[in-house]
Design a protein around this motif. Structure first.
Motif, PDB file in Angstrom:
ATOM      1  N   PHE A  58       0.866  -1.260  -0.044  1.00  0.00           N
ATOM      2  CA  PHE A  58       0.007  -0.013   0.058  1.00  0.00           C
ATOM      3  C   PHE A  58       0.777   1.273   0.003  1.00  0.00           C
ATOM      4  O   PHE A  58       0.588   2.168  -0.360  1.00  0.00           O
ATOM      5  CB  PHE A  58      -0.814  -0.183   1.246  1.00  0.00           C
ATOM      6  N   ALA A  59       1.926   1.208   0.357  1.00  0.00           N
ATOM      7  CA  ALA A  59       2.892   2.269   0.477  1.00  0.00           C
ATOM      8  C   ALA A  59       3.401   2.572  -0.973  1.00  0.00           C
ATOM      9  O   ALA A  59       3.374   3.664  -1.605  1.00  0.00           O
ATOM     10  CB  ALA A  59       4.081   2.096   1.357  1.00  0.00           C
ATOM     11  N   TYR A  60       3.660   1.368  -1.496  1.00  0.00           N
ATOM     12  CA  TYR A  60       4.016   1.343  -2.946  1.00  0.00           C
ATOM     13  C   TYR A  60       2.923   1.923  -3.765  1.00  0.00           C
ATOM     14  O   TYR A  60       3.147   2.815  -4.898  1.00  0.00           O
ATOM     15  CB  TYR A  60       4.452   0.033  -3.346  1.00  0.00           C
ATOM     16  N   SER A  61       1.663   1.583  -3.767  1.00  0.00           N
ATOM     17  CA  SER A  61       0.341   1.746  -4.536  1.00  0.00           C
ATOM     18  C   SER A  61       0.194   3.191  -4.356  1.00  0.00           C
ATOM     19  O   SER A  61      -0.142   3.847  -5.363  1.00  0.00           O
ATOM     20  CB  SER A  61      -0.792   0.750  -4.034  1.00  0.00           C
ATOM     21  N   ALA A  62       0.390   3.725  -3.043  1.00  0.00           N
ATOM     22  CA  ALA A  62      -0.244   5.276  -3.040  1.00  0.00           C
ATOM     23  C   ALA A  62       0.965   5.992  -3.403  1.00  0.00           C
ATOM     24  O   ALA A  62       0.565   7.099  -3.715  1.00  0.00           O
ATOM     25  CB  ALA A  62      -0.231   5.319  -1.209  1.00  0.00           C
ATOM     26  N   ALA A  63       2.098   5.469  -3.870  1.00  0.00           N
ATOM     27  CA  ALA A  63       3.230   6.366  -4.121  1.00  0.00           C
ATOM     28  C   ALA A  63       2.931   6.845  -5.554  1.00  0.00           C
ATOM     29  O   ALA A  63       3.534   7.782  -6.079  1.00  0.00           O
ATOM     30  CB  ALA A  63       4.462   5.805  -4.133  1.00  0.00           C
ATOM     31  N   SER A  64       1.960   6.103  -6.256  1.00  0.00           N
ATOM     32  CA  SER A  64       1.583   6.890  -7.936  1.00  0.00           C
ATOM     33  C   SER A  64       0.320   7.569  -7.706  1.00  0.00           C
ATOM     34  O   SER A  64       0.104   8.138  -8.857  1.00  0.00           O
ATOM     35  CB  SER A  64       1.506   5.492  -8.350  1.00  0.00           C
ATOM     36  N   ILE A  65      -0.204   8.076  -6.786  1.00  0.00           N
ATOM     37  CA  ILE A  65      -1.512   8.694  -6.772  1.00  0.00           C
ATOM     38  C   ILE A  65      -1.350   9.919  -7.305  1.00  0.00           C
ATOM     39  O   ILE A  65      -2.223  10.543  -8.331  1.00  0.00           O
ATOM     40  CB  ILE A  65      -2.096   8.814  -5.223  1.00  0.00           C
ATOM     41  N   ILE A  66      -0.237  10.859  -7.045  1.00  0.00           N
ATOM     42  CA  ILE A  66      -0.145  11.972  -7.668  1.00  0.00           C
ATOM     43  C   ILE A  66       1.122  12.249  -8.588  1.00  0.00           C
ATOM     44  O   ILE A  66       1.049  12.439  -9.660  1.00  0.00           O
ATOM     45  CB  ILE A  66       0.218  13.440  -6.599  1.00  0.00           C
ATOM     46  N   ALA A  67       2.208  11.505  -8.300  1.00  0.00           N
ATOM     47  CA  ALA A  67       3.339  11.272  -8.935  1.00  0.00           C
ATOM     48  C   ALA A  67       3.148  10.624 -10.469  1.00  0.00           C
ATOM     49  O   ALA A  67       3.550  11.318 -11.487  1.00  0.00           O
ATOM     50  CB  ALA A  67       4.652  10.506  -8.441  1.00  0.00           C
ATOM     51  N   ASP A  68       2.370   9.744 -10.532  1.00  0.00           N
ATOM     52  CA  ASP A  68       2.051   9.120 -11.802  1.00  0.00           C
ATOM     53  C   ASP A  68       1.462  10.284 -12.899  1.00  0.00           C
ATOM     54  O   ASP A  68       1.807  10.121 -14.142  1.00  0.00           O
ATOM     55  CB  ASP A  68       1.229   7.895 -11.831  1.00  0.00           C
ATOM     56  N   ASP A  69       0.410  10.988 -12.373  1.00  0.00           N
ATOM     57  CA  ASP A  69      -0.358  11.954 -13.206  1.00  0.00           C
ATOM     58  C   ASP A  69       0.737  12.931 -13.647  1.00  0.00           C
ATOM     59  O   ASP A  69       0.901  13.266 -14.892  1.00  0.00           O
ATOM     60  CB  ASP A  69      -1.358  12.507 -12.651  1.00  0.00           C
ATOM     61  N   ILE A  70       1.541  13.468 -12.814  1.00  0.00           N
ATOM     62  CA  ILE A  70       2.727  14.431 -13.101  1.00  0.00           C
ATOM     63  C   ILE A  70       3.813  13.807 -14.128  1.00  0.00           C
ATOM     64  O   ILE A  70       4.200  14.405 -15.182  1.00  0.00           O
ATOM     65  CB  ILE A  70       3.519  14.776 -11.872  1.00  0.00           C
ATOM     66  N   ASP A  71       4.117  12.638 -13.790  1.00  0.00           N
ATOM     67  CA  ASP A  71       5.213  11.867 -14.701  1.00  0.00           C
ATOM     68  C   ASP A  71       4.478  11.713 -16.155  1.00  0.00           C
ATOM     69  O   ASP A  71       5.412  11.798 -17.057  1.00  0.00           O
ATOM     70  CB  ASP A  71       5.465  10.575 -14.028  1.00  0.00           C
ATOM     71  N   ARG A  72       3.293  11.525 -16.398  1.00  0.00           N
ATOM     72  CA  ARG A  72       2.709  11.287 -17.634  1.00  0.00           C
ATOM     73  C   ARG A  72       2.115  12.562 -18.290  1.00  0.00           C
ATOM     74  O   ARG A  72       1.573  12.689 -19.332  1.00  0.00           O
ATOM     75  CB  ARG A  72       1.561  10.219 -17.597  1.00  0.00           C
ATOM     76  N   GLY A  73       2.170  13.566 -17.514  1.00  0.00           N
ATOM     77  CA  GLY A  73       1.753  14.896 -18.141  1.00  0.00           C
ATOM     78  C   GLY A  73       0.407  15.037 -17.954  1.00  0.00           C
ATOM     79  O   GLY A  73      -0.343  15.891 -18.878  1.00  0.00           O
ATOM     80  N   ARG A  74      -0.357  14.480 -17.352  1.00  0.00           N
ATOM     81  CA  ARG A  74      -1.841  14.600 -17.056  1.00  0.00           C
ATOM     82  C   ARG A  74      -2.338  15.497 -16.017  1.00  0.00           C
ATOM     83  O   ARG A  74      -3.389  15.926 -16.156  1.00  0.00           O
ATOM     84  CB  ARG A  74      -2.417  13.100 -16.676  1.00  0.00           C
ATOM     85  N   MET A  75      -1.342  15.933 -15.158  1.00  0.00           N
ATOM     86  CA  MET A  75      -1.678  16.756 -14.014  1.00  0.00           C
ATOM     87  C   MET A  75      -2.341  17.897 -14.374  1.00  0.00           C
ATOM     88  O   MET A  75      -3.058  18.930 -13.869  1.00  0.00           O
ATOM     89  CB  MET A  75      -0.742  16.757 -13.086  1.00  0.00           C
ATOM     90  N   ASP A  76      -1.400  18.600 -15.479  1.00  0.00           N
ATOM     91  CA  ASP A  76      -2.021  20.108 -15.840  1.00  0.00           C
ATOM     92  C   ASP A  76      -3.398  19.926 -16.452  1.00  0.00           C
ATOM     93  O   ASP A  76      -4.105  20.996 -16.214  1.00  0.00           O
ATOM     94  CB  ASP A  76      -1.050  20.475 -17.076  1.00  0.00           C
ATOM     95  N   THR A  77      -3.678  19.037 -17.174  1.00  0.00           N
ATOM     96  CA  THR A  77      -5.153  18.864 -17.527  1.00  0.00           C
ATOM     97  C   THR A  77      -6.227  18.792 -16.376  1.00  0.00           C
ATOM     98  O   THR A  77      -7.251  19.346 -16.392  1.00  0.00           O
ATOM     99  CB  THR A  77      -5.418  17.613 -18.576  1.00  0.00           C
ATOM    100  N   LEU A  78      -5.540  17.833 -15.387  1.00  0.00           N
ATOM    101  CA  LEU A  78      -6.612  17.585 -14.199  1.00  0.00           C
ATOM    102  C   LEU A  78      -6.765  18.871 -13.454  1.00  0.00           C
ATOM    103  O   LEU A  78      -7.919  19.337 -13.119  1.00  0.00           O
ATOM    104  CB  LEU A  78      -5.816  16.629 -13.436  1.00  0.00           C
ATOM    105  N   LEU A  79      -5.820  19.746 -13.436  1.00  0.00           N
ATOM    106  CA  LEU A  79      -5.777  21.114 -12.651  1.00  0.00           C
ATOM    107  C   LEU A  79      -6.291  21.880 -13.177  1.00  0.00           C
ATOM    108  O   LEU A  79      -6.655  23.170 -12.588  1.00  0.00           O
ATOM    109  CB  LEU A  79      -4.409  21.486 -12.234  1.00  0.00           C
ATOM    110  N   SER A  80      -6.738  21.874 -14.638  1.00  0.00           N
ATOM    111  CA  SER A  80      -7.398  22.997 -15.209  1.00  0.00           C
ATOM    112  C   SER A  80      -8.794  23.030 -14.959  1.00  0.00           C
ATOM    113  O   SER A  80      -9.633  24.108 -15.235  1.00  0.00           O
ATOM    114  CB  SER A  80      -7.022  22.948 -16.715  1.00  0.00           C
ATOM    115  N   MET A  81      -9.371  22.193 -14.480  1.00  0.00           N
ATOM    116  CA  MET A  81     -10.755  21.786 -13.769  1.00  0.00           C
ATOM    117  C   MET A  81     -10.971  22.549 -12.570  1.00  0.00           C
ATOM    118  O   MET A  81     -10.046  22.973 -11.890  1.00  0.00           O
ATOM    119  CB  MET A  81     -10.953  20.543 -13.922  1.00  0.00           C
ATOM    120  N   PRO A  82     -12.107  23.040 -12.267  1.00  0.00           N
ATOM    121  CA  PRO A  82     -12.507  23.563 -11.089  1.00  0.00           C
ATOM    122  C   PRO A  82     -12.327  22.687  -9.602  1.00  0.00           C
ATOM    123  O   PRO A  82     -13.343  22.223  -9.228  1.00  0.00           O
ATOM    124  CB  PRO A  82     -13.764  24.156 -11.164  1.00  0.00           C
TER     125      PRO A  82
END
Length: 261
Positions: A87-111
């Motif tokens: 579960f430590a390993y699984s939780a470590a991708s919660i935010i970092a994976d979207d940043i790593d794959r470039g999806r976080m900018d799109t996600l944060l463009s929402m309200p």
């Protein structure tokens, strides 16, 4: 509300089933193996066959009963170590994976706020945590009855309930790593290293002058032996774990707010 939690929870359903099946098979095998071990050797002396560092690391108190055997073979190894690391390993991708794959900018463009994203995605881990605990508890109780070594239903249920805050605390370590690092692979390795390091700190420093250092380890507050062998439930420890979870989430949210993406 809770769109992120529902979406992530749905994505974790299949993996939760696989995890529950895997841990249930481990549990069934441990229960099934106990009669063979007890007939083949003196279980009261089996503990003495282990080297002292292993006895201390796994907190082996007795293997002369099914409760003591499961405390070591299933819960100390399977729950405290394997699931804690998972579960430590699984939780470590919660935010970092979207940043790593470039999806976080799109996600944060929402309200939507960053703390909400982190909290809801972390909460979605409740699906695998609850699933593995419910299914495995049933398998343990049924398997013990089948071999003629019934276990206390109350103690087994209490043990699995007390493991929930422990596993969330381990996941909190992963969440913190996830907001600190941009690459998911690095966050996952750090989460594994820190969680296992905390386990070593708690297990190997017990009885030394540095035992107080173990107070930061979630493992100190979840003790299968106390529940299965003594029938005692550490509610204070569970409360400390809840406080640890809240702290890890709050620090993770604060860092996520302050950092640049």
């Amino acid at each position: 509300m809770f769109e992120f939690a529902r979406y992530d929870a749905a994505k974790r359903l299949k993996g939760s089933v696989y995890l529950a099946v895997g841990m249930s098979l481990l549990a069934a095998f441990a229960v099934w193996a106990y009669p063979s071990y007890s007939r083949a050797m003196d279980m009261a002396q089996l503990r003495e066959a282990f080297p002292e560092p292993m006895i201390q690391a796994f907190n082996i108190q007795t293997m002369a009963s099914l409760e003591g055997f499961l405390a070591v073979e299933l819960y100390m190894f399977g729950w405290v170590i394997l699931l804690g690391l998972y579960f430590a390993y699984s939780a470590a991708s919660i935010i970092a994976d979207d940043i790593d794959r470039g999806r976080m900018d799109t996600l944060l463009s929402m309200p939507v706020s960053r703390p909400r994203i982190a909290l809801e995605r972390f909460a979605a881990l409740g699906v695998p945590i609850l699933t593995v605990n419910i299914v495995t508890a049933v398998v343990v109780l049924v398997s013990a009855d089948l071999i003629g070594e019934p276990l206390s239903v109350v103690d087994v249920v209490a043990l699995h309930l007390l493991s929930i805050p422990y596993l969330f605390a381990c996941a909190g370590v992963g969440l913190l790593a996830s907001v600190f690092f941009d690459r998911a692979s690095i966050a996952q390795r750090v989460a594994l290293g820190v969680t296992f390091g905390l386990y070593l700190v708690e297990s190997l420093l017990t009885g030394t002058d540095y035992v107080r250092l173990g107070a930061i380890a979630p493992m100190r507050y979840f003790e299968p032996n106390e529940v299965l062998l003594d029938g005692t439930y550490d509610l204070v420890g569970a409360a400390i774990l809840l406080g640890m979870i809240a702290t890890l989430i709050a620090v993770s949210q604060l860092w996520f707010i302050r950092r640049d993406i």
